[in-house]
Write a protein that holds these residues in place. Structure first.
Motif, PDB file in Angstrom:
ATOM      1  N   GLN A 195       0.868  -1.215   0.077  1.00 36.51           N
ATOM      2  CA  GLN A 195       0.072   0.018  -0.065  1.00 36.51           C
ATOM      3  C   GLN A 195       0.753   1.335   0.074  1.00 36.51           C
ATOM      4  O   GLN A 195       0.552   2.427  -0.832  1.00 36.51           O
ATOM      5  CB  GLN A 195      -0.895  -0.069   1.146  1.00 36.51           C
ATOM      6  N   ALA A 196       2.013   1.291   0.835  1.00 37.42           N
ATOM      7  CA  ALA A 196       2.911   2.368   0.780  1.00 37.42           C
ATOM      8  C   ALA A 196       3.533   2.658  -0.447  1.00 37.42           C
ATOM      9  O   ALA A 196       3.527   3.710  -1.238  1.00 37.42           O
ATOM     10  CB  ALA A 196       4.130   2.020   2.024  1.00 37.42           C
ATOM     11  N   VAL A 197       3.819   1.367  -1.151  1.00 40.44           N
ATOM     12  CA  VAL A 197       4.491   1.471  -2.495  1.00 40.44           C
ATOM     13  C   VAL A 197       3.395   2.237  -3.645  1.00 40.44           C
ATOM     14  O   VAL A 197       3.841   2.923  -4.374  1.00 40.44           O
ATOM     15  CB  VAL A 197       5.010   0.289  -3.014  1.00 40.44           C
ATOM     16  N   ALA A 198       2.075   1.737  -3.323  1.00 41.35           N
ATOM     17  CA  ALA A 198       0.926   2.129  -4.530  1.00 41.35           C
ATOM     18  C   ALA A 198       1.011   3.615  -4.132  1.00 41.35           C
ATOM     19  O   ALA A 198       0.979   4.646  -5.206  1.00 41.35           O
ATOM     20  CB  ALA A 198      -0.133   1.544  -4.099  1.00 41.35           C
ATOM     21  N   GLU A 199       1.002   4.350  -3.173  1.00 38.06           N
ATOM     22  CA  GLU A 199       1.039   5.839  -2.534  1.00 38.06           C
ATOM     23  C   GLU A 199       2.156   6.309  -3.178  1.00 38.06           C
ATOM     24  O   GLU A 199       2.176   7.493  -3.659  1.00 38.06           O
ATOM     25  CB  GLU A 199       0.720   5.913  -1.209  1.00 38.06           C
ATOM     26  N   PHE A 200       3.263   5.728  -2.863  1.00 40.99           N
ATOM     27  CA  PHE A 200       4.616   6.321  -3.494  1.00 40.99           C
ATOM     28  C   PHE A 200       4.487   6.543  -4.823  1.00 40.99           C
ATOM     29  O   PHE A 200       4.785   7.414  -5.666  1.00 40.99           O
ATOM     30  CB  PHE A 200       5.865   5.265  -3.151  1.00 40.99           C
TER      31      PHE A 200
END
Length: 850
Positions: free
Chosen positions: A814-819
């Motif tokens: 999820q953090a990578v998607a937001e990144f």
């Protein structure tokens, strides 16, 4: 000294038309060409070119000129005499029955004129056609009739007959005529409309053609034309060749143009005098209008090249109906042209107005100027911005320098408030040149000029100007002067010197000063304290800004309120960017309400910078930049350039980033703004590092070090935002971590006054190295620095790494998607970030590291 150009300049198309007409006449297909244009445009020069073309092909030449009030048929008689002196055509068989008619033009033939001879102009015109045909037999002939606007009606009638009857004959008629109301010009237009003649309307020369003409007169290359002389000619000659040549001769005679061996150089400044030949030409044309027309034009000339007719009428002392008649005559005479509204007119040539003014006696000029200034102030009692400079100039010419200085000061202050910095500076300097030393007007003008110079970035000049004045007898005025020096220190980054000036201000105000009196000093002090790197700077600067804001209500001291709000917003943004935006939005609304253009630009800059930090959107920042350039707010424009360079670099737009940084560096160097110059050079290094230009980085770093950049406050940003990124591009991760760690520590020690772009990359590398964890992540994530989108993309990847290590693969992904969403504007940041976390993702089994 007479300076002429032997080459025809800028008339290639017209010359081609004449050459074709000459060749056609030689082949027996005659015709007519009218050369029209305003006085001095080169009609006679082009007619002479036609004569040369005809002579080169062996045509016989007849040439005559019309003059005002000349005898009937004067140009025709002159033209015929120019040939019949050398050739006896009386015996030509085709002329037999027409010799009596021609005797009206050839006095020697009058003995052949019988009683009762037909005096019809048509018969005479046919006789001229027969004579021209006989003269051109075998080789053709050219008849030149010049200044047809001055010809008598019978001559024009003969010319019209020729125009309609030369086809099929070896005769070319070329006539010059001014493009103004006359029977000659009406003939040219009508003949062209019915296609029995060609009409060449000559345009004014372009600037490049004026340069070429001047070069021809001086026998020089166009690139070697002295710039001062060229500027005078481009401004005053209006592209009129006659004016160019006469002005050029005047410059040479007056010492403004001097010869040094084979070269011409600018000499002493041009006197502005109008050549005698131009004055005579203008006087003759104005004289045709009569005494009242001359009075109107003299009054108009005092007002300038562009003038309001109603004011000119008041000066000349005539009513509206008579004014309209005189203006109409001047327009028809090609002296004036209508302007943008019903009351505005302008002289067609700048030299016309100059010639009219130069013909006046000093006493006449002073009287006209006084009457004009009085008329303006009577029509516009408050003397608005559009009228103040003109009224001031007129009072100066009238000898009332005190009133002129007052108007210059008022106009300069208003121009500065509206953001027209260059205009304001010029007006205030003009006023200072007039005001008596030590007078109240001189002091007002000096203070206003100091403000304008600070905004324009001319800090050194502002300081020099201020130091010329000792403290005034009035302590409040002395305090105002010292406050302006403190503002100059804000622009140059001389924090300690500025705070010393503030202490002097407080001493001059005394212990009994009211909060409203001390508010301006508090507002400037807040800016100075904020810029000075001390441990308590944010606390002290915020307290000063709040105190100034409380004592300076928005509608009573709007400029002080804007200054306080800017300082307050700068302090607050280190803990809450939204709150900072609210303060700057409030200042922007205040600046727009009170027409404070300079503060409007600064608030647009602050808000645009915040928006770019958050989202990488440059639109608001670019708008502020262009408005600052147009307004002449040089210091602010330089600051915006540095901000634009940062954002362009982060967006991968390296050419734009380098261009803005180089522009800011050069501007700061010229203005001796050392801090801005150092920042701009550092940003050039950052842009080169992001672009992977290692040799460029080495060269720039050598300059940076030589100038003392490694000891500057911005060195940390150069290391963390520039060099470290370059190291990562070259897979030198340990070196990049060292550069980032040093930068973060330096920025903490220096308490920088900018949102740093080093903390995000540093957190990610520290997390990957195992020296940072969730505590360090939480410490950064919600701060303004952590919310800056360049930093945030790396903060999100640090979160992904920490989540993956704790086994929460969903949170990591999820953090990578937001990144991926956050890093969209930053192509290099995205690629570097994914490269850096790939091994951690492989090890902890999350995302798509392959």
């Amino acid at each position: 000294m007479r300076l002429f150009c032997s080459t025809l300049i800028g008339r290639a198309q017209e010359r081609s038309v004449l050459d074709s007409a000459v060749q056609a006449a030689q082949r027996g297909r005659g015709g007519t060409v009218f050369i029209a244009g305003e006085p001095g445009i080169g009609k006679s020069r082009l007619a002479a070119e036609a004569q040369q073309l005809a002579q080169a092909r062996g045509l016989r030449i007849l040439r005559g000129r019309a003059t005002p009030s000349a005898p009937q048929f004067r140009p025709l008689t002159e033209a015929l005499f120019s040939v019949l002196r050398q050739a006896d055509q009386a015996a030509h068989p085709d002329l037999g029955p027409f010799r009596p008619a021609l005797s009206r033009l050839v006095p020697e033939w009058r003995m052949e004129r019988p009683a009762g001879q037909d005096d019809s102009v048509v018969v005479l015109a046919e006789a001229v056609v027969r004579l021209l045909a006989s003269l051109g037999d075998g080789r053709g002939c050219l008849m030149l009739l010049e200044d047809l606007q001055d010809a008598d009606e019978d001559t024009v009638a003969v010319a019209e007959y020729l125009t309609d009857n030369l086809a099929g004959l070896p005769v070319l008629l070329v006539a010059t005529v001014r493009s103004e109301q006359s029977s000659g010009y009406a003939l040219a237009q009508a003949a062209a409309a019915r296609r029995s003649a060609t009409l060449l309307e000559l345009p004014r020369l372009a600037d490049s053609e004026v340069r070429e003409l001047v070069a021809g007169c001086l026998s020089a290359d166009p690139g070697d034309v002295p710039p001062g002389a060229l500027t005078r000619l481009l401004g005053a000659a209006d592209g009129i060749p006659f004016h160019v040549e006469e002005l050029l001769a005047g410059l040479a005679d007056g010492g403004s143009l001097v010869r040094d061996g084979e070269r011409w150089l600018d000499g002493q400044p041009a006197s502005g005098q109008v050549p005698a030949t131009v004055r005579a030409s203008v006087a003759a044309r104005v004289g045709r209008l009569g005494p009242r027309g001359r009075d109107v034009l003299q009054a108009a000339a005092i007002l300038g090249r562009q003038f309001p007719a109603s004011i000119a009428a008041a000066v000349a002392g005539i009513g509206p109906r008579e004014l309209l008649a005189e203006i109409r005559a001047a327009v028809d005479g090609q002296l004036l042209t209508p302007g943008w509204d019903a009351d505005s007119y302008s002289f067609r040539h700048a030299l016309t107005a100059e010639a009219l003014r130069s013909a006046l006696l000093p006493a006449e000029r002073a009287d006209l100027a006084r009457r004009a200034a009085e008329a303006i102030e009577q029509a516009h009692p408050d003397v608005p911005d559009s009228w103040a400079p003109l009224a001031a100039t007129l009072w100066r010419e009238a000898g009332n320098v005190e009133r002129a200085a007052q108007l210059y000061c008022a106009a300069g202050r208003r121009a500065l408030a509206q953001g027209a910095v260059a205009t304001a500076t010029g007006l205030l300097e003009d006023g200072r040149a007039l005001a008596p030393t030590g007078s109240p007007a001189a002091l007002d003008l000096t203070e206003a000029l100091l403000d304008a110079l600070v905004v324009a970035g001319e800090i050194e000049r502002a300081t020099d100007l201020a130091t010329q004045f000792s403290d005034y007898a009035d302590p409040l005025r002395s305090a105002a002067l010292r406050l302006r020096l403190a503002r100059a220190a804000v622009a140059t980054g001389e924090w300690a010197e500025g705070l010393q000036a503030i202490e002097r201000v407080r001493g001059l105000l005394g212990p009994d000063a009211t909060p409203a009196q001390t508010a301006p000093a508090d507002a400037v002090a807040a800016q100075l304290v904020f810029g000075q790197p001390t441990a308590d700077r944010l606390t002290v600067a915020e307290a000063l800004a709040r105190r100034a804001l409380a004592a300076a209500p928005d509608d009573e001291q709007p400029e002080v309120a804007c200054e306080s709000l800017e300082a307050l917003g700068s302090c607050v943004r280190f803990r809450d960017m939204d709150a900072a935006d609210e303060l700057h939005e409030r200042a922007l609304a205040l600046a727009e309400k009170h027409g404070l253009t300079v503060w409007r630009i600064r608030m647009m800059y602050q808000l645009g910078g915040q928006e770019a930090i958050r989202t990488a959107d440059l639109s608001r920042l670019l708008k502020a930049y262009h408005i600052a350039l147009e307004a002449g707010a040089v210091v602010t424009a330089l600051e915006i350039s540095t901000e634009l360079s940062v954002v362009h670099t982060s967006r991968g737009e390296y050419a734009e980033a380098a261009a803005h940084a180089a522009q800011a560096e050069e501007g700061a160097r010229r203005l001796r703004l050392d801090e801005v110059r150092m920042i701009a050079l550092g940003l050039r290094i950052c842009a080169a590092a992001h672009a992977g230009q290692r040799s460029e980085v080495r060269e720039l770093m050598a300059d940076y070090q030589r100038l003392g950049g490694l000891e500057s406050d911005f060195a940390a940003a150069v290391s963390g935002y520039g060099l470290a990124i370059g190291s990562l591009l070259n897979e030198e991760r340990d070196r990049a971590f060292e550069q980032l760690t040093w930068a973060v520590r330096q920025e903490e020690d220096l308490l920088t006054h900018y949102i740093s772009f080093t903390h995000g990359p540093h957190l990610l590398l520290a997390t990957l190295a195992g020296s940072a964890g969730w505590p360090e992540f939480k410490q950064l994530v919600d701060t303004p620095s952590g919310q800056a989108s360049w930093n945030r993309q790396f903060v999100l990847l640090a979160q992904a790494v920490l989540s993956g290590r704790s086994g929460d693969t969903a949170a990591a992904e999820q953090a990578v998607a937001e990144f991926l969403q956050t890093s969209a504007p930053y192509p290099l940041g995205r690629h570097l970030g994914l490269r850096l976390v790939a091994q951690a993702a492989l090890a902890d089994n999350w995302g798509q590291p392959v």
